[in-house]
Write a protein that holds these residues in place. Structure first.
Motif, short mmCIF file in Angstrom:
data_model
loop_
_atom_site.label_atom_id
_atom_site.label_comp_id
_atom_site.label_asym_id
_atom_site.label_seq_id
_atom_site.Cartn_x
_atom_site.Cartn_y
_atom_site.Cartn_z
N ASP A 1 0.80 -1.22 0.00
CA ASP A 1 0.00 0.00 0.00
C ASP A 1 0.83 1.27 0.00
O ASP A 1 0.30 2.36 -0.21
N CYS B 1 -7.01 6.28 3.26
CA CYS B 1 -6.97 5.04 4.03
C CYS B 1 -5.59 4.80 4.63
O CYS B 1 -5.47 4.31 5.76
N LEU C 1 -15.42 -0.74 3.76
CA LEU C 1 -15.21 -0.47 2.34
C LEU C 1 -16.04 0.71 1.88
O LEU C 1 -15.56 1.60 1.16
N LEU D 1 -13.48 2.01 -0.90
CA LEU D 1 -12.54 0.98 -1.33
C LEU D 1 -13.24 -0.19 -2.03
O LEU D 1 -12.94 -1.34 -1.78
N THR E 1 -8.57 -5.71 -0.26
CA THR E 1 -8.45 -5.03 1.04
C THR E 1 -8.35 -6.10 2.12
O THR E 1 -8.95 -7.17 2.01
N VAL F 1 -7.59 -0.91 8.47
CA VAL F 1 -8.00 -1.29 7.12
C VAL F 1 -6.83 -1.04 6.19
O VAL F 1 -6.30 0.08 6.14
N PRO G 1 -5.50 -1.22 2.26
CA PRO G 1 -5.99 -1.34 0.88
C PRO G 1 -5.05 -2.16 0.00
O PRO G 1 -4.47 -1.67 -0.98
#
Length: 410
Positions: free
Chosen positions: A82, A108, A251, A256, A261, A277, A279
Motif C-alpha cells: 500500500d 486510508c 469499504l 474501497l 483489502t 483497514v 488497501p
C-alpha cells in the motif's frame, strides 16, 4: 505483436513474488519499477526484469511507463503493497487503465484520516487521539486510559507499534519514535489508541466481496509480531456475519470498492472492533492460506482486475490452512537452520520458507522483520492441520549466537 506487460511498483517484497508468478501464469511479462531493486532477492533466480526509478517521483514514473509503452503493450499497472498504491491509482488514471481511486487510498493509508472516516460512518473502532509530541501523547493516554497502543499515523508491518502499559513505557516509546528511532515517510505524527482486547481476526476482500476470514495469534507484548494465522477462523455464524458486515461497512466508508483489502479486527465485549483497514492483500503468507483453504488465488484475481478482465472469486473447496512464523528470540548472528527440509517433506505441509540465511545478523525490531521464516500446513480439518503444523515446527531448529561485546576480540 508487442509483448503484454504488467508493471509492478515497489511493494511488500515477499508478496511481490506472488504477483510475478501470477502474472506469468496469465501470459504477462512482469516488470518491477523500484527505487531499490536489490531488495528483491529473487530477481536473478526468477529472471525478472527490474528498472531502477524514483518511485516517489510521479513524473519519473510516468516517463518510464511511457518509455516502456513504446516497446510493450502495457496491460496493467499495480502494486503488492500500500505504500505506493495511491501512486498506482494516479498512473492508471493517466494511462487510462483500470485501477484504484488514488484519493481513497491516500485517506486510508493515513490511519488518522481512516479513523475519522470510520467513526463518521458509525463503524466501531478504538478510542484514539493524534499526537505530535510527548506531551500530546501523555495527555491523550490520560484521556483514553492506560494501557494504550502507540504507533505512527502512517506505516506498515507493525513497525513502531507498541503496547504502552504505563507512563514510563509511553514516554520511552514516544521518545523513540520522535527521536530518530523510526524512519518517517511523512511528517511525524503519532496515534494513541485504546487497547481493544480480544481475539484477532482478519477479513480478506476483493471488490465488494468478503472472500475469507482468518484468525491470528501474536507473540508476547509489548510488540505485535504475528506467530500464527489460520484460515478460516473458527467462528459462530453470528460472529462470521458480524465481521463480514462491518468489513463491508469499512469499504463503503473509505471508498474501497475496487481491488483487494484486508481488514484487521478484534472481537471485544462490544463485538467486532476495527483495528486497521489496509488497501492491499494481506502481507506474509495469508494470500497462500486463502488459496489453500478455498482455491481462490487473490493475487491472480487482482491482476485480472488491473488488466480489465473479469475476476473469478468462486470458492472451489473448503479446507483449513495455517501458517506458523519462526521468530527470532534474541539478537545476534544466525548461525544455522536445521530441519526445514525434513519439515517440508511431511504430508500436509504446503510450504516451508526461510527469510534469512546462515551468518545473517539478526537485530530485532519488534515487528514483522523479526520473523526468519514460516511453515504452512493444510488439510480438510482444523485439528489435523494444527497437528501437521506442530509436527513440522518441532523438526526445525536454529541457533543465534550473541554479537561480540564491545571491545571483545576473537
Amino acid at each position: 505483436m508487442a509483448k503484454r506487460v504488467l508493471i509492478l511498483l515497489d511493494g511488500l517484497v515477499r508478496t511481490s513474488l506472488l504477483y510475478v508468478q501470477a502474472a506469468r501464469a496469465l501470459n504477462l511479462h512482469p516488470i518491477i519499477l523500484s527505487s531499490d531493486p536489490d531488495q528483491y532477492d529473487y530477481l536473478a533466480a526468477e529472471s525478472i526484469e527490474a528498472i531502477r526509478v524514483d518511485t516517489d517521483d510521479l513524473d519519473a514514473l510516468i516517463s518510464e511507463c511511457s518509455r516502456l509503452g513504446a516497446s510493450y503493450d502495457i496491460a496493467g499497472i499495480t502494486c503488492a503493497g500500500d505504500s505506493f498504491y495511491a501512486t498506482v491509482g494516479k498512473l492508471c488514471r493517466y494511462f487510462d487503465l483500470p485501477g484504484p481511486n488514488a484519493a481513497s487510498i491516500e485517506r486510508c493509508c493515513d490511519k488518522f484520516s481512516q479513523r475519522q472516516l470510520l467513526a463518521e460512518a458509525g463503524v466501531s473502532i478504538p478510542a484514539y487521539r493524534l499526537a505530535t509530541d510527548a506531551a500530546d501523547a501523555k495527555s491523550s493516554a490520560a484521556e483514553i486510559g492506560l494501557p494504550v497502543i502507540v504507533k505512527p499515523a502512517v506505516g506498515i508491518g507493525s513497525s513502531g507499534v507498541r503496547l504502552c502499559r504505563d507512563v514510563d513505557e509511553l514516554t520511552e516509546h514516544t521518545t523513540h519514535l520522535l527521536g530518530g528511532g523510526h524512519i518517517w515517510r511523512s511528517s511525524p505524527r503519532i496515534l494513541v489508541e485504546e487497547f481493544a482486547q480480544g481475539p484477532q481476526y482478519g477479513a480478506n476482500t476483493m471488490g465488494n466481496a468478503v472472500i475469507a476470514i482468518g484468525s491470528a495469534e501474536y507473540g508476547p507484548p509489548p510488540h505485535f509480531v504475528y506467530r500464527e494465522w489460520n484460515v478460516p477462523a473458527q467462528l459462530t455464524d453470528y460472529a462470521r456475519e458480524s465481521i463480514a458486515d462491518v468489513s463491508l461497512s469499512c469499504l463503503r466508508a473509505l471508498g474501497l470498492g475496487w481491488g483487494p483489502t484486508n481488514i484487521e479486527l478484534r472481537w471485544t465485549k462490544r463485538g467486532p472492533v476495527v483495528i486497521e483497514v489496509n488497501p492491499r492483500l494481506a502481507g506474509g503468507p495469508t494470500t497462500r492460506l486463502v488459496q489453500l483453504a478455498y482455491g481462490v488465488d487473490l493475487a491472480t484475481q487482482h491482476i485480472k482486475l488491473a488488466i480489465g478482465d473479469e475476476c473469478d472469486l468462486r470458492i472451489r473447496h473448503s479446507h483449513t490452512a495455517a501458517a506458523r512464523f519462526l521468530v527470532a528470540d534474541r539478537d545476534g548472528i544466525l548461525q544455522r537452520i536445521d530441519g526445514d527440509g525434513r519439515a517440508a517433506a511431511i504430508s500436509g505441509v504446503a510450504e516451508v520458507r526461510m527469510y534469512a540465511e546462515p551468518n545473517t545478523p539478526i537485530v530485532r525490531k519488534g515487528d514483522a522483520r523479526d520473523c526468519i521464516g514460516h511453515v504452512i500446513a493444510t488439510s480438510p480439518s482444523h485439528d489435523r492441520t494444527k497437528a501437521i503444523l506442530q509436527r513440522a515446527i518441532d523438526l526445525i531448529d536454529w541457533s543465534i549466537t550473541p554479537f561480540p561485546a564491545v571491545g571483545e576480540h576473537e
